[in-house]
Design an enzyme around this catalytic site. Structure first.
Site, short mmCIF file in Angstrom:
data_model
loop_
_atom_site.label_atom_id
_atom_site.label_comp_id
_atom_site.label_asym_id
_atom_site.label_seq_id
_atom_site.Cartn_x
_atom_site.Cartn_y
_atom_site.Cartn_z
N HIS A 26 50.85 48.01 -54.51
CA HIS A 26 50.37 48.68 -53.31
C HIS A 26 51.48 49.53 -52.68
O HIS A 26 52.46 49.01 -52.19
CB HIS A 26 49.91 47.61 -52.32
CG HIS A 26 49.38 48.12 -51.03
ND1 HIS A 26 50.03 47.97 -49.83
CD2 HIS A 26 48.22 48.79 -50.76
CE1 HIS A 26 49.31 48.51 -48.87
NE2 HIS A 26 48.21 49.01 -49.39
N HIS A 68 51.12 57.18 -46.90
CA HIS A 68 49.95 56.44 -46.44
C HIS A 68 49.21 57.12 -45.30
O HIS A 68 47.99 57.11 -45.24
CB HIS A 68 50.36 55.02 -46.02
CG HIS A 68 49.21 54.21 -45.52
ND1 HIS A 68 48.98 54.00 -44.17
CD2 HIS A 68 48.21 53.60 -46.18
CE1 HIS A 68 47.88 53.27 -44.05
NE2 HIS A 68 47.39 53.01 -45.23
O1 G3P Z 1 43.80 51.34 -51.04
C1 G3P Z 1 43.82 49.97 -50.92
C2 G3P Z 1 44.54 49.70 -49.68
O2 G3P Z 1 45.76 50.37 -49.80
C3 G3P Z 1 43.75 50.23 -48.54
O3 G3P Z 1 44.44 50.17 -47.41
O4 G3P Z 1 45.36 51.38 -45.58
O5 G3P Z 1 46.89 50.32 -47.26
O6 G3P Z 1 45.61 52.39 -47.82
P1 G3P Z 1 45.63 51.13 -47.01
CA CA Z 2 45.74 52.75 -50.16
#
Ligand code: G3P
Ligand code: CA
Length: 362
Positions: A26, A68
């Site tokens: 992530h 992000h």
């Molecule tokens: O894309 C999966 C997860 O990353 C969604 O949340 O806000 O971290 O992009 P975010």
């Molecule tokens: Ca994401």
């Protein structure tokens, strides 16, 4: 002793009789290095994850930037370097800066302002402002991963997310088309390549499925991300006023059926998969309903920082056991991919875990 345990316990796939869950880094190995930097992606690659995630926004000169937020102020020194470039709402928008300007910025881990001080969002991670990190373009990151696939040969995939298409459309940009064209340029055109394309915007994913991909002769696997309505992931105009898009339909049986008509998977916030009305973490049926419709289930975001683990859950491995073994999701987004890979390869047994009403930050 640790090595002995790792080799004597059955692998996840052997013991469960189906494919092991995938590990998605992530924002890279973001538990250890500033998120979305090429350094964080390289570390994730070295951990031999299955997929590496890219969140994507656009610059003023139409480059896709891996970060992000649509704002720069939470992970860079933009306020110091370009103090007069904030909009009226006080935010510095990536789309207001050219790539050469963005490359001047120093990147650090996520922080919040408190009484004029920058406080790290995660207190025990890589320290703020140390070393030297830059923003990267989508092209640079794809070339890094493809280059490592050539030199190291791990065959690691990509998992890009189109961020806030409604915002980019308001700014006169078609970010989805730009992302697809870049993917095609680097040879990602279908599920024959190791790629998933994700978005929180259902209507945009349907446009991608039914219009943009056919036009570009592409057929990528799509993942519908699911948000809580009050996060404001998407805004729509209703009665002349902006309001948060209502995500409730996505977690109904008919909603999942609708998603299965245009996507191959869902990406829910992981607490959405458990029943929080009981005293234990138990599956609430969303995972099994989605899987029965042929949808993969890839929840986010599993973090091993001690303050992110509820007191009752106890530790990261027990949390993983609930989702990977008891509930049986198909993969997870995690900031700590090394720990998830160790869990999966050593197949630790789940323990009974009591539920906590306190949910971790997203
Ligand atoms: O894309 C999966 C997860 O990353 C969604 O949340 O806000 O971290 O992009 P975010
Ligand atoms: Ca994401």
């Amino acid at each position: 002793m640790t090595l002995l345990v790792a080799h004597t316990l059955p692998a996840f796939a052997e013991s469960n009789g189906h494919a092991p869950p995938i590990v998605i880094a992530h924002r890279g190995a973001s538990g250890y290095l500033p998120e979305h930097t090429l350094e964080a992606k390289t570390l994730a690659y070295a951990m031999k994850v299955d997929y590496i995630e890219q969140d994507l926004v656009m610059s003023k000169d139409n480059h896709l930037i891996v970060m992000h937020d649509i704002h720069l102020d939470g992970v860079t020194d933009v306020a110091d370097r370009y103090p007069n470039r904030a909009r009226e709402d006080g935010h510095y928008y990536t789309i207001d800066f050219t790539l050469p300007e963005l490359k001047q910025l120093q990147v650090t881990g996520p922080f919040a302002l408190s009484q004029g001080k920058r406080i790290p969002k995660y207190g025990r991670r890589f320290p703020l402002w140390k070393s030297r990190f830059q923003l990267a373009t989508f092209d640079e990151e794809l070339e890094l991963i493809q280059g490592l696939n050539a030199s190291l040969g791990y065959g690691i995939g990509i998992y890009p997310e189109i961020k806030k298409p409604y915002f980019h459309q308001r700014e006169g940009r078609d970010i989805s088309k730009a992302v697809l064209e870049t993917l095609k340029k680097y040879g990602f055109t279908s599920s024959r390549q190791k790629v998933f394309l994700q978005c929180f915007d259902a209507e945009e994913l349907q446009r991608i499925r039914h219009k943009l991909m056919p036009d570009l002769e592409m057929d990528l696997p799509l993942v519908q991300l699911i948000a809580e309505t009050d996060w404001g992931e998407k805004q729509v105009i209703d009665d002349g006023r902006l309001k948060n898009y209502d995500y409730a339909w996505m977690r109904t049986d008919s909603g999942l059926q609708k998603i299965a008509s245009y996507a191959q998977g869902i990406g829910p916030w992981f607490p959405m998969l458990i029943d929080n009305t009981t005293e234990r973490f138990t599956a609430n049926g969303l995972t099994s309903t989605a899987q029965s419709l042929g949808l993969l289930v890839h929840p986010y975001t599993f973090r091993a920082d001690p303050e992110q683990i509820s007191e009752v859950a106890g530790d990261f491995d027990k949390l993983l056991a609930v989702f990977l073994e008891d509930i049986g999701v198909d993969g997870i987004f995690t900031d700590h991919p090394d720990k998830a890979i160790t869990f999966i390869t050593t197949h630790k047994r789940p323990n009974k875990i009591q539920a906590s009403r306190e949910l971790p930050v997203r």
